[in-house]
Design a protein around this motif. Structure first.
Motif, PDB file in Angstrom:
ATOM      1  N   ALA A  41      -3.561  11.931  -5.507  1.00  0.00           N
ATOM      2  CA  ALA A  41      -4.418  10.855  -6.014  1.00  0.00           C
ATOM      3  C   ALA A  41      -5.144  11.322  -7.267  1.00  0.00           C
ATOM      4  CB  ALA A  41      -5.437  10.430  -4.957  1.00  0.00           C
ATOM      5  N   THR A  70      -5.454   6.027  -8.522  1.00  0.00           N
ATOM      6  CA  THR A  70      -4.030   5.867  -8.266  1.00  0.00           C
ATOM      7  C   THR A  70      -3.632   6.828  -7.160  1.00  0.00           C
ATOM      8  OG1 THR A  70      -3.486   7.454 -10.011  1.00  0.00           O
ATOM      9  CG2 THR A  70      -3.496   5.135 -10.624  1.00  0.00           C
ATOM     10  N   TYR A  71      -2.628   6.419  -6.387  1.00  0.00           N
ATOM     11  CA  TYR A  71      -2.212   7.181  -5.223  1.00  0.00           C
ATOM     12  C   TYR A  71      -0.700   7.334  -5.167  1.00  0.00           C
ATOM     13  CZ  TYR A  71      -6.915   6.103  -3.537  1.00  0.00           C
ATOM     14  OH  TYR A  71      -8.279   5.998  -3.407  1.00  0.00           O
ATOM     15  N   ASP A 106       2.696   7.038  -3.204  1.00  0.00           N
ATOM     16  CA  ASP A 106       3.119   6.023  -2.233  1.00  0.00           C
ATOM     17  C   ASP A 106       2.948   6.514  -0.801  1.00  0.00           C
ATOM     18  OD1 ASP A 106       5.882   4.708  -4.223  1.00  0.00           O
ATOM     19  OD2 ASP A 106       3.740   4.230  -4.224  1.00  0.00           O
ATOM     20  N   LYS A 123      -0.831   5.920   0.246  1.00  0.00           N
ATOM     21  CA  LYS A 123      -1.507   4.646  -0.001  1.00  0.00           C
ATOM     22  C   LYS A 123      -1.911   3.977   1.305  1.00  0.00           C
ATOM     23  CE  LYS A 123       0.424   3.291  -4.468  1.00  0.00           C
ATOM     24  NZ  LYS A 123       1.372   2.399  -5.173  1.00  0.00           N
ATOM     25  N   GLY A 124      -3.142   3.495   1.338  1.00  0.00           N
ATOM     26  CA  GLY A 124      -3.648   2.832   2.528  1.00  0.00           C
ATOM     27  C   GLY A 124      -4.216   3.777   3.561  1.00  0.00           C
ATOM     28  N   ARG A 125      -4.007   5.084   3.393  1.00  0.00           N
ATOM     29  CA  ARG A 125      -4.525   6.074   4.344  1.00  0.00           C
ATOM     30  C   ARG A 125      -5.553   7.007   3.715  1.00  0.00           C
ATOM     31  NH1 ARG A 125      -1.261   9.823   6.410  1.00  0.00           N
ATOM     32  NH2 ARG A 125       0.134   9.886   4.604  1.00  0.00           N
ATOM     33  N   THR A 172      -8.305   8.009   0.506  1.00  0.00           N
ATOM     34  CA  THR A 172      -9.188   7.447  -0.506  1.00  0.00           C
ATOM     35  C   THR A 172      -9.821   8.575  -1.307  1.00  0.00           C
ATOM     36  OG1 THR A 172      -9.702   5.547   0.916  1.00  0.00           O
ATOM     37  CG2 THR A 172     -11.172   5.977  -0.945  1.00  0.00           C
TER      38      THR A 172
END
Length: 116
Positions: A49, A59-60, A62, A65-67, A69
Motif C-alpha cells: 500500500a 492505493t493497495y 489487489d 484490498k478490503g482487508r 488500511t
C-alpha cells in the motif's frame, strides 16, 4: 539521521488482525508519501500500500484490498498498516518506506506470521 522503525508484528491466527506502526525520525515526515512493502522468504518484495503525504489518497495491492488500511499521523511522524482478516499468505516481513524524491528509504522490517 533518517530512520524508519517498524513495530507491531507477531504471530496471529487466520482471520485475526494486526496493526503495524512505522515511526519516522530525521526528516520532515509530512512532506513524503509512505508505503508498506512485504517480502516472504524466497519471494520478491512486493508493494502492499502507498499513501500520499497528506493522507488523502491510498492505493493497495489487489491481494489486500478490503482487508488492509494504510494511514498516517503527520503530527506523530507515524505511518500505520491495519491488517484485518489475515490469511496464511500474508505471512512476510513487512517494511515501511519513505518515498524521498532522491530515492526511497527503508525500515528494518517487522515479521508477521499467520498460522493456526
Amino acid at each position: 539521521q533518517v530512520q524508519l522503525v517498524e513495530s507491531g508484528g507477531g504471530l496471529v491466527q487466520p482471520g485475526g488482525s494486526l496493526r503495524l506502526s512505522c515511526t519516522a525520525s530525521g526528516f520532515i515526515f509530512a512532506m513524503y508519501a509512505m508505503s508498506w512493502y512485504r517480502q516472504d522468504s524466497g519471494k520478491e518484495r512486493e508493494l502492499v500500500a502507498t499513501l500520499t503525504s497528506d493522507g488523502r489518497r491510498a492505493t493497495y495491492a489487489d491481494s489486500v484490498k478490503g482487508r488492509f488500511t494504510i494511514s498516517r499521523d503527520n503530527y506523530k511522524d507515524k505511518a500505520y498498516l491495519q491488517m484485518n482478516d489475515l490469511k496464511p499468505e500474508d505471512t512476510a516481513v513487512y517494511y515501511c518506506r519513505a518515498e524521498f524524491w532522491s530515492g526511497p528509504v527503508w525500515g528494518q522490517g517487522t515479521q508477521v506470521a499467520v498460522s493456526s
